[in-house]
Design a protein around this motif. Structure first.
Motif, PDB file in Angstrom:
ATOM      1  N   ILE A 149     -18.881 -12.842   6.549  1.00 52.62           N
ATOM      2  CA  ILE A 149     -17.505 -12.433   6.853  1.00 52.62           C
ATOM      3  C   ILE A 149     -16.640 -12.458   5.589  1.00 52.62           C
ATOM      4  O   ILE A 149     -15.894 -11.512   5.304  1.00 52.62           O
ATOM      5  CB  ILE A 149     -16.903 -13.354   7.945  1.00 52.62           C
ATOM      6  CG1 ILE A 149     -17.624 -13.140   9.283  1.00 52.62           C
ATOM      7  CG2 ILE A 149     -15.404 -13.092   8.104  1.00 52.62           C
ATOM      8  CD1 ILE A 149     -17.271 -14.168  10.336  1.00 52.62           C
ATOM      9  N   ILE A 150     -16.745 -13.547   4.818  1.00 53.30           N
ATOM     10  CA  ILE A 150     -15.955 -13.671   3.590  1.00 53.30           C
ATOM     11  C   ILE A 150     -16.367 -12.617   2.563  1.00 53.30           C
ATOM     12  O   ILE A 150     -15.518 -12.035   1.876  1.00 53.30           O
ATOM     13  CB  ILE A 150     -16.100 -15.087   3.000  1.00 53.30           C
ATOM     14  CG1 ILE A 150     -15.440 -16.109   3.939  1.00 53.30           C
ATOM     15  CG2 ILE A 150     -15.485 -15.175   1.608  1.00 53.30           C
ATOM     16  CD1 ILE A 150     -15.629 -17.547   3.521  1.00 53.30           C
ATOM     17  N   SER A 151     -17.676 -12.333   2.473  1.00 62.94           N
ATOM     18  CA  SER A 151     -18.145 -11.291   1.546  1.00 62.94           C
ATOM     19  C   SER A 151     -17.585  -9.926   1.920  1.00 62.94           C
ATOM     20  O   SER A 151     -17.197  -9.136   1.045  1.00 62.94           O
ATOM     21  CB  SER A 151     -19.679 -11.252   1.541  1.00 62.94           C
ATOM     22  OG  SER A 151     -20.220 -12.467   1.078  1.00 62.94           O
ATOM     23  N   ALA A 152     -17.522  -9.648   3.238  1.00 66.48           N
ATOM     24  CA  ALA A 152     -16.946  -8.382   3.695  1.00 66.48           C
ATOM     25  C   ALA A 152     -15.455  -8.309   3.361  1.00 66.48           C
ATOM     26  O   ALA A 152     -14.948  -7.257   2.936  1.00 66.48           O
ATOM     27  CB  ALA A 152     -17.170  -8.231   5.196  1.00 66.48           C
ATOM     28  N   ASP A 153     -14.756  -9.439   3.526  1.00 60.62           N
ATOM     29  CA  ASP A 153     -13.320  -9.480   3.178  1.00 60.62           C
ATOM     30  C   ASP A 153     -13.109  -9.239   1.682  1.00 60.62           C
ATOM     31  O   ASP A 153     -12.186  -8.534   1.278  1.00 60.62           O
ATOM     32  CB  ASP A 153     -12.722 -10.831   3.572  1.00 60.62           C
ATOM     33  CG  ASP A 153     -12.608 -11.005   5.080  1.00 60.62           C
ATOM     34  OD1 ASP A 153     -12.686  -9.979   5.785  1.00 60.62           O
ATOM     35  OD2 ASP A 153     -12.461 -12.149   5.538  1.00 60.62           O
TER      36      ASP A 153
ATOM     37  N   GLU B  72     -11.853  -3.041  -2.740  1.00 59.05           N
ATOM     38  CA  GLU B  72     -11.689  -1.597  -2.544  1.00 59.05           C
ATOM     39  C   GLU B  72     -10.204  -1.219  -2.457  1.00 59.05           C
ATOM     40  O   GLU B  72      -9.770  -0.207  -3.025  1.00 59.05           O
ATOM     41  CB  GLU B  72     -12.429  -1.166  -1.275  1.00 59.05           C
ATOM     42  CG  GLU B  72     -12.408   0.320  -1.024  1.00 59.05           C
ATOM     43  CD  GLU B  72     -13.183   0.703   0.219  1.00 59.05           C
ATOM     44  OE1 GLU B  72     -13.076   1.868   0.636  1.00 59.05           O
ATOM     45  OE2 GLU B  72     -13.897  -0.159   0.783  1.00 59.05           O
ATOM     46  N   LYS B  73      -9.431  -2.056  -1.756  1.00 58.00           N
ATOM     47  CA  LYS B  73      -8.006  -1.762  -1.572  1.00 58.00           C
ATOM     48  C   LYS B  73      -7.226  -1.869  -2.882  1.00 58.00           C
ATOM     49  O   LYS B  73      -6.258  -1.139  -3.106  1.00 58.00           O
ATOM     50  CB  LYS B  73      -7.397  -2.718  -0.541  1.00 58.00           C
ATOM     51  CG  LYS B  73      -7.834  -2.441   0.896  1.00 58.00           C
ATOM     52  CD  LYS B  73      -7.201  -3.451   1.847  1.00 58.00           C
ATOM     53  CE  LYS B  73      -7.645  -3.218   3.283  1.00 58.00           C
ATOM     54  NZ  LYS B  73      -7.066  -4.220   4.207  1.00 58.00           N
ATOM     55  N   THR B  74      -7.628  -2.826  -3.724  1.00 58.43           N
ATOM     56  CA  THR B  74      -6.856  -3.080  -4.952  1.00 58.43           C
ATOM     57  C   THR B  74      -7.454  -2.405  -6.183  1.00 58.43           C
ATOM     58  O   THR B  74      -6.948  -2.641  -7.297  1.00 58.43           O
ATOM     59  CB  THR B  74      -6.770  -4.599  -5.205  1.00 58.43           C
ATOM     60  OG1 THR B  74      -8.110  -5.137  -5.306  1.00 58.43           O
ATOM     61  CG2 THR B  74      -6.032  -5.302  -4.076  1.00 58.43           C
TER      62      THR B  74
ATOM     63  N   ASN C 217      -5.333  -2.274  -9.540  1.00 59.03           N
ATOM     64  CA  ASN C 217      -5.799  -3.086 -10.666  1.00 59.03           C
ATOM     65  C   ASN C 217      -6.060  -2.232 -11.897  1.00 59.03           C
ATOM     66  O   ASN C 217      -5.816  -2.667 -13.033  1.00 59.03           O
ATOM     67  CB  ASN C 217      -7.071  -3.851 -10.280  1.00 59.03           C
ATOM     68  CG  ASN C 217      -6.760  -5.101  -9.475  1.00 59.03           C
ATOM     69  OD1 ASN C 217      -5.663  -5.647  -9.566  1.00 59.03           O
ATOM     70  ND2 ASN C 217      -7.720  -5.559  -8.686  1.00 59.03           N
ATOM     71  N   ALA C 218      -6.577  -1.023 -11.692  1.00 54.39           N
ATOM     72  CA  ALA C 218      -6.804  -0.123 -12.823  1.00 54.39           C
ATOM     73  C   ALA C 218      -5.483   0.202 -13.517  1.00 54.39           C
ATOM     74  O   ALA C 218      -5.404   0.232 -14.759  1.00 54.39           O
ATOM     75  CB  ALA C 218      -7.491   1.152 -12.343  1.00 54.39           C
TER      76      ALA C 218
ATOM     77  N   ALA D 151      -5.225  -8.328 -13.650  1.00 54.37           N
ATOM     78  CA  ALA D 151      -5.638  -7.749 -12.374  1.00 54.37           C
ATOM     79  C   ALA D 151      -5.385  -8.737 -11.237  1.00 54.37           C
ATOM     80  O   ALA D 151      -5.384  -9.958 -11.428  1.00 54.37           O
ATOM     81  CB  ALA D 151      -7.110  -7.375 -12.425  1.00 54.37           C
ATOM     82  N   ILE D 152      -5.159  -8.208 -10.048  1.00 52.52           N
ATOM     83  CA  ILE D 152      -4.988  -9.045  -8.859  1.00 52.52           C
ATOM     84  C   ILE D 152      -6.370  -9.488  -8.384  1.00 52.52           C
ATOM     85  O   ILE D 152      -7.263  -8.662  -8.173  1.00 52.52           O
ATOM     86  CB  ILE D 152      -4.269  -8.271  -7.741  1.00 52.52           C
ATOM     87  CG1 ILE D 152      -2.898  -7.795  -8.221  1.00 52.52           C
ATOM     88  CG2 ILE D 152      -4.121  -9.135  -6.500  1.00 52.52           C
ATOM     89  CD1 ILE D 152      -2.199  -6.874  -7.243  1.00 52.52           C
TER      90      ILE D 152
END
Length: 368
Positions: A122-126, A132-134, A138-139, A148-149
């Motif tokens: 579950i944590i790995s998926a999070d 992916e969202k950041t 971050n780029a 980077a966040i």
């Protein structure tokens, strides 16, 4: 005949001996000596494991019943028969709120192990979703010269295992870098040996807790203006200082016990100091040096748990402490899971070092 014996040894060496032994056992062609070896190496270890699990289960059940009876008797004494019956029914129903919190059974530990693996997934998926969202943000931040966040969620059990391994290997590398050069110089010079002997004898038995406090005092002052988390730095330096002594002493012993004929040959060949060290002294000292390194790695893994707990470094030590403090119904089971993981990793590290030692040593041994 000799060829068949050689092939048999090669087969066993390649890990196929077990299958051939089973085949001979079922076909009735197994010799008495091979049968005894089969019992000793396969059947006896399996039987001992089953006996251990059985005794563990019975002991856990006995402790569970003892605490359950105490809860019921206490309810009877304090609140009367109705409360005692309600407590008995609650315990029988499996309600977490009233279950005895004692030594977990093998089944409960296995369940906690699977729960920790699910939690890791579950944590790995999070983490993957966060990355992916950041990614685009971050780029842009990196292009603008900003940091980077990063993901700040809690680490999983597997993440904590990886952090502990990073810490112990960093501490082991530090111990190697400090202990081997000093050990070589001490072994080469009786004067330096006399000068350093008091230092080694006094600081070698110092507790990991004291080393942690000393390192903490120094590192926190050096990094006083830094916003970085210093727990990893404090942890691996403390581990290295606690565990380096076996390597230092064994290196000094190995260097000082090098055959004098080798030293005389080096003098005849007019080898320089560094040539003499790397071509004569170190190769002759390797068996003792690797014995010290093997002990150092074992000590590093043992003291790591206490140091991580004190430094609040996100490893197995902190995991065990947090579960103990948590006091949840499955906390004891998770602590037992961590205990087995710590033991298995310690065993594997010991086997790895023994394999390396046997590879570079002239004296092969099986180890214990």
């Amino acid at each position: 005949m000799k060829q068949s014996i050689t092939l048999g040894k090669v087969t066993k060496f390649m890990g196929l001996g077990f299958l051939s032994t089973l085949k001979s056992l079922f076909t009735g062609k197994l010799e008495k000596e091979d049968f005894i070896n089969f019992l000793r190496k396969i059947v006896v270890p399996i039987a001992s494991i089953l006996l251990f699990i059985g005794l563990w289960h019975l002991g856990a059940k006995s402790l569970y019943n003892r605490e359950a009876d105490f809860k019921i008797e206490k309810a009877l004494k304090d609140q009367g028969p109705a409360a005692a019956e309600a407590m008995r029914e609650c315990i029988a129903s499996g309600d977490i709120s009233c279950q005895p919190n004692t030594l977990p059974s093998p089944g409960q530990v296995w369940g906690s192990y699977k729960s920790l693996l699910r939690d890791h997934n579950i944590i790995s998926a999070d983490k993957a979703a966060f990355k992916e969202k950041t990614a685009a943000l971050n780029a842009q931040r990196i292009a603008d010269g900003l940091a980077a966040i990063t993901y700040t969620g809690r680490p999983s059990f597997i993440d904590q295992i990886i952090m502990s391994l990073k810490t112990v290997f960093a501490g082991f590398l530090l111990a190697l870098i400090i202990a081997i050069p000093i050990g070589i110089f001490i072994g080469l010079s009786p004067t330096l040996k006399s000068a350093f002997n008091w230092f080694i004898q006094i600081f070698k038995p110092v507790s990991p807790v004291v080393w942690y406090l000393l390192v903490f005092m120094i590192v926190k002052t050096i990094l006083i203006d830094s916003s970085e988390d210093s727990s990893f730095i404090i942890s691996f330096i403390s581990v290295g200082l606690c565990s380096m002594w076996a390597t230092l002493v064994n290196t000094a012993m190995g260097v000082s016990s090098v055959d004098k004929d080798y030293i005389n040959v080096a003098k005849v060949l007019k080898l320089g100091t560094f040539q003499k060290i790397f071509k004569v002294i170190l190769p002759s000292s390797l068996p003792l040096i690797f014995t010290g390194l093997k002990i150092t790695l074992s000590v590093a893994w043992m003291v790591l748990i206490a140091i991580e707990l004190l430094a609040q470094s996100p490893g197995l030590g902190l995991f065990v402490w947090e579960e103990f403090q948590n006091g949840a119904n499955d906390s004891n089971s998770k602590i037992i899971v961590a205990m087995f993981v710590i033991g298995i990793i310690g065993f594997l590290l010991d086997r790895i070092m023994l394999t390396i030692q046997n590879t570079v040593s002239f004296n092969k041994n099986d180890g214990i």
